[in-house]
Design an enzyme around this catalytic site. Structure first.
Site, PDB file in Angstrom:
ATOM      1  N   THR A 153       0.830  -1.172   0.060  1.00  0.00           N
ATOM      2  CA  THR A 153       0.037  -0.065  -0.122  1.00  0.00           C
ATOM      3  C   THR A 153       0.947   1.157   0.039  1.00  0.00           C
ATOM      4  O   THR A 153       2.164   1.270  -0.403  1.00  0.00           O
ATOM      5  CB  THR A 153      -0.826  -0.093   1.220  1.00  0.00           C
ATOM      6  OG1 THR A 153      -2.024   1.030   0.926  1.00  0.00           O
ATOM      7  CG2 THR A 153      -0.247   0.114   2.591  1.00  0.00           C
ATOM      8  N   ASN A 154       0.273   2.250   0.387  1.00  0.00           N
ATOM      9  CA  ASN A 154       1.042   3.641   0.292  1.00  0.00           C
ATOM     10  C   ASN A 154       0.674   4.632   1.449  1.00  0.00           C
ATOM     11  O   ASN A 154      -0.370   4.141   2.135  1.00  0.00           O
ATOM     12  CB  ASN A 154       0.960   4.399  -1.026  1.00  0.00           C
ATOM     13  CG  ASN A 154      -0.331   4.768  -1.488  1.00  0.00           C
ATOM     14  OD1 ASN A 154      -0.856   5.529  -0.715  1.00  0.00           O
ATOM     15  ND2 ASN A 154      -1.077   4.023  -2.324  1.00  0.00           N
ATOM     16  N   ARG A 155       1.172   5.634   1.551  1.00  0.00           N
ATOM     17  CA  ARG A 155       0.972   6.396   2.767  1.00  0.00           C
ATOM     18  C   ARG A 155      -0.333   7.373   2.555  1.00  0.00           C
ATOM     19  O   ARG A 155      -0.407   8.243   3.636  1.00  0.00           O
ATOM     20  CB  ARG A 155       2.142   7.311   3.014  1.00  0.00           C
ATOM     21  CG  ARG A 155       3.262   6.640   3.561  1.00  0.00           C
ATOM     22  CD  ARG A 155       4.513   7.496   3.870  1.00  0.00           C
ATOM     23  NE  ARG A 155       4.100   8.472   4.965  1.00  0.00           N
ATOM     24  CZ  ARG A 155       4.929   9.665   4.852  1.00  0.00           C
ATOM     25  NH1 ARG A 155       5.707   9.826   4.069  1.00  0.00           N
ATOM     26  NH2 ARG A 155       4.183  10.584   5.734  1.00  0.00           N
ATOM     27  N   SER A 156      -0.906   7.147   1.623  1.00  0.00           N
ATOM     28  CA  SER A 156      -2.095   8.073   1.633  1.00  0.00           C
ATOM     29  C   SER A 156      -3.217   8.098   2.508  1.00  0.00           C
ATOM     30  O   SER A 156      -3.429   6.588   2.907  1.00  0.00           O
ATOM     31  CB  SER A 156      -2.922   7.909   0.029  1.00  0.00           C
ATOM     32  OG  SER A 156      -3.990   8.741   0.198  1.00  0.00           O
TER      33      SER A 156
END
Ligand code: CTP
Length: 402
Positions: A211-214
């Site tokens: 995933t990512n940090r959004s």
């Protein structure tokens, strides 16, 4: 004006129910959002909570029954009623609902309500059986037919110990409905928009994902800003800890593929798409059915490309009139955003500088520049994500007017 509630004149009527204590929180939330809140307590409400509580959170005089007979009594109700943008009665008892439905005017609140021509929002609170009583239901219908917005009540524990329909909705929920009501004549009235938000998750095995940090904060702020301008909003979201704004149609997704499917499904008939989601560009080529166990050697994780949702939309027969993208960049902000604006055939791109810790992922503030296909650029001042959202939505309204 960016903030929907800024300088709005709201009368908050408070009637005799134990839920009065929640009304103080509502008064506080409205005041913090910039509204001028004039509270009117009925005699019974003043038995539950003191006017001082409301004065302390609103910074304004809270009116009581004494003011109906005070030295300004003859004009008080007219003055309050005529200048209001909205009359909220929360909590509203069965008795005050009956009074408003029948137009009786025997206390400062009901007299003010008769003198007011602004919209009315009520949040009923009453004990077991009173809400479902045919008399109350008839009064409710009369008020609804006249255009009143009714929020709640909700089922749950009541003061009597019964569990039934009768709890006043939470102040945050009431606030959401106030936004929807005050925004309904806004610049996006009648417009249908899709907003995507948050990070996608690409599973590797039953336990792990990429995933990512959004955080989804900017996308959710956009959804609220669009509701505040009267839009009909579908919020297609990745997994977040956030609560969707009141009034949006919420579609929950996890992977990039699910988000693509959801966007394409809802595309027909939409006026705009705002892709604020941080969509994974790659996913694990294979998803292991069982948890990957640790061996001596570190596993290799072959990845494969996901579809680019904006590119799919660009060639779709149902491409909306306005498609807006986001570009989170840690270097060459403008040049990179310009490339994406062209490649993805966008009407606008929001270039998001994530090189400092006070902008981009997770925080409540942002640094953005808006770019348009004709080469125009507009750098917004460093501001909250809510203000950035309001500015983007204002531009969207402008694009849709063309
Ligand atoms: N986007 C998309 N589908 C993807 C990836 C991104 O629709 N698979 C959208 C994003 O929602 C955003 C815009 O494209 O509105 C730009 O996303 P970004 O991640 O900044 O750009 P990419 O095209 O993925 O390029 P790169 O990661 O190389 O910067």
């Amino acid at each position: 004006m960016n903030n929907l509630l800024e300088n709005k004149r709201i009368i908050l009527g408070v009637t005799g129910s134990i839920a009065c204590y929640k009304a103080a929180d509502l008064a506080s939330k409205l005041t913090q959002a910039g509204a001028e809140v004039d509270v009117i307590l009925t005699k019974a409400a003043a038995q539950f909570v003191s006017p001082l509580t409301f004065q302390s959170v609103t910074g304004r005089k809270a009116f009581t029954e004494d003011d109906l007979w005070g030295n300004q009594g003859h004009v008080q109700h007219i003055g309050l009623g005529q200048h209001a943008d909205l009359l909220v009665v929360a909590p509203i008892t069965a008795n005050t609902m009956a009074a408003l439905a029948h137009g009786t005017a025997n206390n400062l609140l009901t007299v003010t309500a008769l003198a007011a021509s602004c919209p009315l929002l009520i949040a009923p609170a009453m004990d077991g059986g009173m809400f479902t009583h045919t008399a109350t239901q008839a009064n409710l219908k009369t008020l609804e037919d006249r255009g009143a917005v009714v929020v709640g009540p909700e089922a749950g524990h009541l003061a009597s110990g019964l569990r039934a329909l009768g709890r006043m909705s939470e102040p945050g929920t009431i606030l959401g409905h106030i936004h929807q009501l005050l925004g309904r004549e806004g610049g996006l009235k009648g417009k249908k928009v899709i907003i995507t938000a948050g990070a996608t998750q690409e599973p590797l095995d039953p336990v792990r994902y990429l995933t990512n940090r959004s955080s989804g904060k900017q996308g959710y702020a956009l959804a609220q800003a669009a509701v505040d301008q009267g839009a009909e909003v579908i919020l297609i979201s990745g997994q977040t800890a956030l609560t969707p704004p009141t009034g949006v149609q919420y579609v929950e997704t996890r992977t990039a593929e699910q988000m693509l499917t959801a966007v394409l499904k809802h595309l027909p008939g939409r006026d705009a798409l705002l892709m604020a989601a941080a969509v994974a560009d790659f996913r694990p080529a294979e998803v292991a059915e069982k948890k990957i166990k640790k061996g001596k050697k570190a596993p290799q994780l072959p990845l494969t490309r996901t579809a680019d949702i904006l590119l799919e939309v660009a060639k779709h027969k149902d491409k909306p009139q306005a498609v807006i993208g986001f570009a989170a960049e840690s270097e060459d902000l403008i040049a990179n955003a310009e490339k994406k604006l062209k490649a993805k055939k966008l009407e606008m791109i929001v270039a998001n500088d994530i090189s400092t810790s006070d902008a981009g992922f997770g925080v409540d503030t942002n640094r953005v520049t808006l770019l348009f296909p004709d080469g125009r650029k507009e750098e917004l001042p460093f501001s909250t994500k809510a203000d950035v959202a309001a500015a983007v939505i204002e531009h969207l309204a402008g694009i849709l007017r063309k």
